[in-house]
Design an enzyme around this catalytic site. Structure first.
Site, PDB file in Angstrom:
ATOM      1  N   ARG A  89       0.830  -1.205   0.000  1.00  0.00           N
ATOM      2  CA  ARG A  89       0.000   0.000   0.000  1.00  0.00           C
ATOM      3  C   ARG A  89       0.867   1.258   0.000  1.00  0.00           C
ATOM      4  NH1 ARG A  89      -2.097   1.231   6.081  1.00  0.00           N
ATOM      5  NH2 ARG A  89      -0.307   0.423   7.204  1.00  0.00           N
ATOM      6  N   ARG A 179      15.273  -2.661   3.232  1.00  0.00           N
ATOM      7  CA  ARG A 179      15.020  -3.397   4.461  1.00  0.00           C
ATOM      8  C   ARG A 179      15.884  -4.655   4.505  1.00  0.00           C
ATOM      9  NH1 ARG A 179       9.406  -1.798   5.416  1.00  0.00           N
ATOM     10  NH2 ARG A 179       8.803  -0.332   3.784  1.00  0.00           N
ATOM     11  N   ASP A 248      11.048  -7.394   7.530  1.00  0.00           N
ATOM     12  CA  ASP A 248      10.641  -6.452   6.477  1.00  0.00           C
ATOM     13  C   ASP A 248      10.345  -5.064   7.040  1.00  0.00           C
ATOM     14  OD1 ASP A 248       8.394  -8.280   7.408  1.00  0.00           O
ATOM     15  OD2 ASP A 248       7.236  -6.623   6.601  1.00  0.00           O
ATOM     16  N   ASN A 249      10.398  -4.922   8.361  1.00  0.00           N
ATOM     17  CA  ASN A 249      10.167  -3.624   8.993  1.00  0.00           C
ATOM     18  C   ASN A 249      11.442  -3.051   9.607  1.00  0.00           C
ATOM     19  OD1 ASN A 249       7.448  -3.723   8.366  1.00  0.00           O
ATOM     20  ND2 ASN A 249       6.861  -4.613  10.329  1.00  0.00           N
ATOM     21  N   ASP A 258       8.114   2.078   9.764  1.00  0.00           N
ATOM     22  CA  ASP A 258       6.867   1.307   9.832  1.00  0.00           C
ATOM     23  C   ASP A 258       6.235   1.336  11.225  1.00  0.00           C
ATOM     24  OD1 ASP A 258       6.778   0.686   7.154  1.00  0.00           O
ATOM     25  OD2 ASP A 258       7.997  -1.107   7.390  1.00  0.00           O
TER      26      ASP A 258
END
Length: 484
Positions: A89, A179, A248-249, A258
């Site tokens: 998104r 990341r 991934d954060n 994030d």
């Protein structure tokens, strides 16, 4: 030209991303523009507030020079590996060089579906957008490396979560959006060429000194380890809980990224969890250092082909680099707690002094931020110990601790503790109150006031005294949510 883009990530091979134009929205309305950040980026704030600028911030228009992309990455989510995630998104509009010459990403969050949406709607609700804006800007004011928030707009549309909620789009600014999971994406595909290109890009962008090392990719890995160790220490020193430390954060640039179910401690307890999706407490406040090391070990696995001449050499190099995390973290944390206690130089007994104070907080459920601030006031010359005694439950061991603390902190400048122990943090109940006012009444006054308070977290202002206080029992926020 309103914005001068220079999009280095979009010049990488196509398998790094997908070209992704934002999806236009019905009725964009600018709610907040971060004019100081716009100036820092060299952007024209007046243009950003114009109809043309708002159209760009809403994804209804693409500015000249922008190359909208969504980036590919993988990741371990709560310990489980997912080989393809990616920006579901978020759409990277492009990169700019700020006034200091640093490269910064400009990204829209909530701007529509991408190749990586995996069935999601690609949109963001107003609440999570407000939370990220408030918390990321508060973190910046606290001096913690973080992504920044440039603006947010209402879309004039609703998104469906548990119920229909006002839609919004956040404009996020970051040193990059690379990341740990980006490296994992190419490693799991055994794409050695892309892995090397990604590492070289990261060196050029974030750690140029690594290019001069005998093994630049190992030097890159060591630099990321150092940045993550320092970052997690900074989180702990202000009571911040990221809430979803999936690989991934975790940014390889060493920035906090994030802000989903993030929150700040009220009562001190290392086991504190707010995230509604962290039922097992994996990402509890006190677990964050060990999770950072776990994530860095996953990065080592992904980068292994780059770290040594053969597998054995690469594993040995990775293990040696990872072994540096714990002592680096410990030294930074001990020094940080010493500063919070007004101790200019760390001695061995000071570690015990810090541990004992945190045990006092934990034993009595004392508020982390307020209690350190009360101690700071004593150090600055306030004679009344009653607020601190009340906060610490009139603990019988306090007098002895205070005597030892005063002896150690006597030579430090009176304002030293006030400069590192904030009066104001983005308390969970204050954020929730601002979100409720905006969602239910279209009232952004609580948001604006809270933002103004958080912009100067170390400066006490009588008119904002209530913002120091922890929540009353009926105000406590017991769960925070990811927003997706």
């Amino acid at each position: 030209m309103p914005i001068t883009f220079d999009n280095s990530y979009a010049r990488l091979p196509e398998r790094f991303f997908a070209l992704t134009p934002p999806t236009p929205v019905k009725a964009p309305r600018l709610v907040k523009l971060n004019r100081p950040l716009a100036a820092e980026l060299g952007l024209d704030a007046d243009w950003l507030e114009s109809p043309e600028g708002v159209a760009m911030l809403a994804g209804n228009a693409i500015a000249a020079g922008s190359t909208p992309i969504s980036t590919a990455y993988a990741g371990h989510q709560f310990g489980n590996f997912v080989p393809q995630l990616g920006d579901g998104r978020a759409i990277l509009l492009g990169e700019v060089l700020d006034r200091a010459g640093s490269r910064r990403d400009i990204q829209l969050k909530g701007a529509g579906r991408t190749r990586y949406s995996r069935g999601g709607d690609g949109r963001a609700a107003l609440g999570p957008v407000m939370r990220e804006y408030l918390v990321s800007e508060a973190m910046a004011a606290l001096g913690i490396p973080t992504t920044r928030s440039l603006a947010f707009v209402l879309t004039g549309e609703h998104v469906l979560r548990d119920e229909p909620l006002p839609g919004a789009i956040l404009t996020r600014v970051a040193a990059s959006h690379i990341r740990i999971g980006t490296f994992q994406f190419f490693a799991t595909r055994q794409d050695a060429e892309a892995l090397r290109q990604l590492a070289d890009h990261a060196i050029a962008r974030h750690y140029p000194a690594a290019a001069e090392a005998a093994n630049p990719h190992l030097a890159l890995f060591e630099a990321v380890i150092a940045a993550q160790a320092e970052l997690v220490v900074r989180w702990l020193l202000v009571g911040f809980i990221h809430g979803v430390m999936n690989t991934d954060n975790m940014s390889i640039a060493g920035e906090t990224i994030d802000y989903g179910p993030c929150a700040f401690l009220d009562a001190y307890d290392p086991a504190t969890v707010f995230s509604s999706i962290d039922a097992g407490g994996r990402y509890a406040y006190g677990n964050q250092p060990s999770i950072a090391l776990w994530n860095l070990t996953r990065l080592a696995e992904a980068m292994l082909p780059l770290l040594g001449a053969d597998t054995d050499a690469a594993v040995e190099a990775a293990q040696s680099a990872l072994a540096a995390f714990a002592p680096r973290y410990r030294a930074a944390y001990d020094a940080g707690i010493a500063r919070k206690l007004g101790l200019a130089v760390v001695e061995e007994a000071d570690v015990t002094l810090g541990v004992e104070f945190l045990e006092l907080l934990g034993r009595h459920g004392s508020d982390f931020t307020l209690t350190f601030r009360q101690l700071s006031r004593l150090h600055a010359g306030q004679a009344d110990t009653a607020p601190l005694r009340t906060a610490l439950g009139d603990d019988p061991t306090l007098d002895d601790w205070l005597e030892r603390w005063r002896a150690r902190s006597a030579g430090t400048a009176p304002g030293a503790m006030l400069a590192v122990n904030p009066a104001y943090i983005p308390r969970n109940h204050r954020i929730e109150a601002a979100i409720v006012a905006a969602q239910e009444r279209d009232d952004f006054a609580p948001f604006e006031e809270l933002h103004a308070v958080l912009a100067n977290p170390f400066e006490e202002r009588p008119e904002f005294a209530a913002y120091e206080n922890p929540p009353e029992p009926h105000e406590r926020v017991r769960a925070t949510f990811c927003g997706t």
